[in-house]
Structures are given as structure tokens and as C-alpha cells.
Design an enzyme around this catalytic site. Structure first.
Site: not given
Ligand SMILES: *Cc1c(COP(=O)(O)O)cnc(C)c1O
Length: 374
Positions: A107, A175, A199
């Protein structure tokens, strides 16, 4: 009806009381005679719902008043563009600005790749040479950098930052998609935080952005309106139709978390759950964690057989687990192996059921392998 234990990395399980309440209110939310999905976002009935979600997030995360909370769409992936455009974008023809990106997994790589379209992302540290099995030491901020980007919890490889980097005057952007509200976090250390909801927070379709107000209004003139934090902030996340249903569910999830005792309380449970599973892996002669101890995630725990050719065992494990109602344990397609995600909604009983199953599975294999931990 029989519900499974869902170890998916996302979208992931939601707290059962939340699903039940949403079911009860499906036809009539808050006595309005309408489903949340039928309601105008401009109506007086929706306003308390979005305000409730924001207030819940502010109180649970202790978000200072000089930060704006936004409910956006496009997932965390759209933030890979919005963060660099809004914090460091320049007008056409001007030289690109630099920003620090710490490479800790897929990511963070995607974030940097996307940023390269608008700015000059500089990988100031990386653990790629170690297969991303640890968080690298945090480099000092370079005053040249417009911001400093990290992925706080790395969902695929199962690492998390043990401590936040000291970035001085360089705004820290993180993030937190897979760890939001899992442990206390000092929001005031950050310029910007973002998380896809699917999540730890609610259903897919909502992205939460928390941004310090002085960082608003830096987007260059060419920025599409939908990608400008300042426009979304000015309009209270209602520049266009927001993801109303998702915002409503987030509000319910935050109520659930508050009733449970808040972030400190869930953090204690999350640490217990993860410890149980890491202890199991430590004792196991068949399975091991590929992640260095100092960097281990509480939310996502990859594990794999110690054998040199594990594929057969992995597929048998996943199939037998699914039969027992323990689902979505396959590792990410890029790294293979297995992965158990223990987000806030996963009860301790689910972790215990997984450990019991894995122990029984291991016993049935006792004679067919020798301990050969790497
Ligand atoms: C799942 C995830 C993403 C991607 O998320 P989307 O909402 O599908 O764009 C990005 N960064 C992290 C750390 C993730 O766990």
C-alpha cells in the site's frame, strides 16, 4: 442462521449488535418512516446522522478542534492521489515539490507510485530488502519535504509502526485504513490521517479523512473539485451526495465501541487477541510468523507452514478451516501463506476457535513433518 468467524482483511466482519440494529431500522430509521438509503442527504433527518458519526469519531479519537473530519468516497486508494495533490500539488509548469514516503509494503508503494504523477515522492526509507518483514528505522524529516507519508499498519505483510516518526514541522500523513480505532493514537502528531472504512469502521464506500485545518486550501487551481479537501470541508462532506448508508453504519459502529469502553478498552482486547495468536505461533512446530517481533501488527497476522513446500498444507488448512466456519484466512495473493485479521469486531472467542482448530490441524500432521523453523 449460522454466522461464521470472518478473518477477512477487508471488507471485514461488523459487530453483530450493529448489524442487528441496522436490520431493525432498515424500513424506518429514527422514526422517520424511511430507510437511510431512501433519505435525502439534504434533509433535516440526515443531518443528525452525519453529525452523530462525526461527533462519535471526534470523541473516540480525541480529535482536536483544529482538525476537520471528512467522509469521502473513492477508498484509501483515492487518497493516494488526493494527499499529494492537496498538500504538495503545483500549478502547471512549476517544478514538482518533494515529499517523503516510507516504503513498508504494497500500500505504501502504491501511494508513492500514484504520488509520482503530481509530485516527486522520495523513498526516504524502505524495508523492501527484508521482504517488508519489519518497519525500517524512521529517517529524520528533510525540511525540503512537503509532507512525510507512512502506512501505519501494513495490512498485507502484517507490520505496524512501533512508534510514530518525529517529523518536526513536516506534516505527517498516514494511511490508517487497517488500524483506525484499534489503539489510542495521538491525532495531534499528524497533519493528515485517512482510512477506508471497510476494515475497522463500517462498510466499503466511505473514506474518513482527518486533516489539520491549516493544510486546507493548498490545492492547485487545476484540481478537480471532487478531489479538493477544502471544498469538501466547506460543504461539510456534502459537496455532492455523500455515502449516507455507510456514514450511518459508522455511527452505529462508533456507538458500539463507545459502549464497550472506547479505544483504550478495545486496545486491551486487541492486544490480548493478538498475543494469544502470536503465542500460539511461537509454540507451534508447524506454523510461524514471518514478521519481526518489534513490528508485529495487532490487526493482521500472516502465518505460514515451516515446511519448504507448504502449498499442499496451506490449501488443506484453508479448506478444513472454512468447513469449521473459520473463513477468509488466505494470505494476500502477492505474498501467499495464510493471514488472520483480528479487527475490532472479531471477538476473542473467534481467535480462540481459530487457535483450537489450528492446534488440532497441527496434531493431525505431527508425524509428517519435522520442526525446521527458519
Ligand atoms: C485496504 C487498504 C487500502 C486500500 O483501500 P481501498 O479503500 O480499497 O482503496 C489502502 N491502504 C491500506 C493500509 C489498506 O489496508
Amino acid at each position: 442462521m449460522k454466522r461464521v468467524y470472518n478473518f477477512s482483511p477487508g471488507p471485514s466482519g461488523l459487530p453483530e449488535p450493529v448489524l442487528k440494529q441496522a436490520a431493525t431500522e432498515m424500513l424506518d430509521v429514527n422514526g422517520t418512516g424511511q430507510s437511510i438509503m431512501e433519505m435525502s442527504h439534504r434533509s433535516k433527518d440526515f443531518r443528525p446522522i452525519i453529525e452523530h458519526a462525526e461527533a462519535g469519531l471526534r470523541s473516540l479519537m480525541n480529535i482536536p478542534s483544529d482538525y476537520t473530519v471528512l467522509f469521502l468516497q473513492g477508498g484509501a486508494s483515492l487518497q493516494f492521489s488526493m494527499v499529494p495533490i492537496n498538500l504538495a500539488g503545483v500549478e502547471a509548469g512549476e517544478p514538482k515539490k518533494k515529499a517523503a514516503y516510507i516504503e513498508t509494503g504494497v500500500w505504501s508503494q502504491k501511494a508513492a507510485e500514484e504520488a509520482a504523477k503530481y509530485i516527486e515522492p522520495v523513498i526516504r526509507a524502505s524495508s523492501k530488502d527484508r521482504g517488508f518483514t519489519a518497519i525500517p528505522p524512521a529517517p529524520k524529516p528533510d525540511p525540503e519535504d512537503a509532507f512525510y507519508h507512512i502506512t501505519l499498519n501494513n495490512t498485507i505483510v502484517g507490520t505496524k509502526w512501533p512508534d510514530l516518526p518525529e517529523t518536526g514541522d513536516v506534516p505527517l500523513a498516514a494511511d490508517i485504513s487497517s488500524c483506525i480505532l484499534s489503539e489510542p493514537l495521538d491525532v495531534s502528531r499528524f497533519g493528515l490521517l485517512y482510512a477506508g472504512a471497510q476494515k475497522n469502521l463500517g462498510p466499503a464506500g466511505v473514506t474518513v479523512v482527518i486533516i489539520r485545518k491549516d493544510l486546507l486550501g493548498r490545492a492547485p487551481a487545476w484540481t478537480p473539485a471532487m478531489l479538493r479537501y477544502d471544498i469538501h470541508a466547506k460543504e461539510g462532506s456534502m459537496y455532492n451526495t455523500p455515502p449516507c448508508h455507510g456514514i450511518y453504519i459508522i455511527g452505529l459502529v462508533l456507538d458500539w465501541l463507545k459502549n464497550l469502553g472506547g479505544v483504550e478498552a478495545i486496545a486491551k482486547i486487541n492486544r490480548e487477541k493478538a498475543q494469544l495468536f502470536y503465542d500460539f505461533l511461537e509454540e507451534s512446530e508447524l506454523f510461524q510468523s514471518p514478521v519481526e517481533k518489534t513490528s508485529r501488527s495487532l490487526m493482521n497476522i500472516p502465518f505460514r507452514p515451516v515446511l519448504s513446500d507448504p502449498k499442499d498444507i496451506e490449501s488443506r488448512f484453508l479448506a478444513a478451516a472454512a468447513e469449521e466456519g473459520l473463513v477468509n484466512l488466505a494470505g494476500h495473493r502477492l505474498v501467499g501463506g495464510m493471514r488472520a485479521s483480528f479487527y475490532n469486531a472479531m471477538p476473542k472467542a473467534g481467535v480462540e476457535a481459530l487457535i483450537d482448530f489450528a492446534k488440532a490441524f497441527e496434531n493431525s500432521f505431527k508425524n509428517s513433518f519435522k520442526k525446521r523453523k527458519i
